[in-house]
Each structure stands twice: as structure tokens, then as C-alpha cells.
Design a protein around this motif. Structure first.
Motif, PDB file in Angstrom:
ATOM      1  N   LEU A  55     -17.927   5.173  -4.641  1.00 45.68           N
ATOM      2  CA  LEU A  55     -16.419   5.495  -5.083  1.00 45.68           C
ATOM      3  C   LEU A  55     -16.387   6.415  -6.334  1.00 45.68           C
ATOM      4  O   LEU A  55     -15.591   6.758  -6.733  1.00 45.68           O
ATOM      5  N   LEU A  91      -9.939   1.963   0.919  1.00 47.16           N
ATOM      6  CA  LEU A  91      -9.796   3.712   0.727  1.00 47.16           C
ATOM      7  C   LEU A  91      -8.651   4.019   1.617  1.00 47.16           C
ATOM      8  O   LEU A  91      -7.937   4.660   1.207  1.00 47.16           O
ATOM      9  N   GLN A  94      -5.306   1.446   0.747  1.00 48.05           N
ATOM     10  CA  GLN A  94      -4.729   1.558  -0.656  1.00 48.05           C
ATOM     11  C   GLN A  94      -3.680   0.563  -1.016  1.00 48.05           C
ATOM     12  O   GLN A  94      -2.639   0.779  -1.480  1.00 48.05           O
TER      13      GLN A  94
END
Length: 95
Positions: A55, A91, A94
Motif C-alpha cells: 500500500l 483498491l 474504493q
């Protein structure tokens, strides 16, 4: 002294926006292709350090995401783990 040619292109703001979005789309596809877990990796548990590498965020940010329920975590004893598939889905969506 060397002279260089300068090219001037006239584009509309819409064309410029489209070109930027196409570039961002290509980069995002490359990123997700690189980090998309394979079927055998989907349930792989990652340590906090491994998760931070993927991340590229601070420990504080990861802790806040865990505390606020943004990124699910799993505890085994005193250790905290994250599923690679959960990171990938977060990811993509979202939410």
C-alpha cells in the motif's frame, strides 16, 4: 550553441482531459495486473510490514483504516494480518 525545434500543439481542454485519463487508465491497469493475486495467493495472509510495502502508506494510516473498518484485519495471538485478496478488492472498489 545548439538549437532545438519546438512543437506547438493546439488541443481543446476536453482532448487534454481525455489524454490524461487514458494515461491514468493505462497505469492503473498495469498496477492491478502486477498486484492482482493469483488463485493460490487469494487467501494469503500478509504481515503488517508486507501490507505497508504493497500500500505504500504509514503504519498510522494502516492502523486508522483497520480501526475504522476500511480494511479488514485478522488477529492470530498478538499479530495482525491482512488478506491479500481484501487489499486488492479494496483498491479496486474504493468503498
Amino acid at each position: 550553441m545548439k538549437s532545438t525545434q519546438t512543437h506547438v500543439y493546439q488541443t481543446t481542454p476536453e482532448e487534454l482531459t481525455d489524454n490524461i485519463l487514458i494515461g491514468v487508465d493505462v497505469k492503473l491497469r498495469e498496477f492491478f495486473k502486477k498486484y492482482k493475486p493469483s488463485d493460490k495467493d487469494e487467501e494469503e495472509l500478509l504481515t503488517v510490514d508486507d501490507t505497508l510495502k504493497i500500500l505504500k502508506c504509514s503504519k498510522q494510516a494502516l492502523w486508522n483504516w483497520r480501526k475504522n473498518g476500511i480494511l479488514p484485519s485478522y488477529r492470530l495471538g498478538n499479530r495482525v494480518y491482512y488478506k491479500k485478496s481484501d487489499i486488492y478488492l479494496k483498491l479496486i472498489k474504493q468503498e
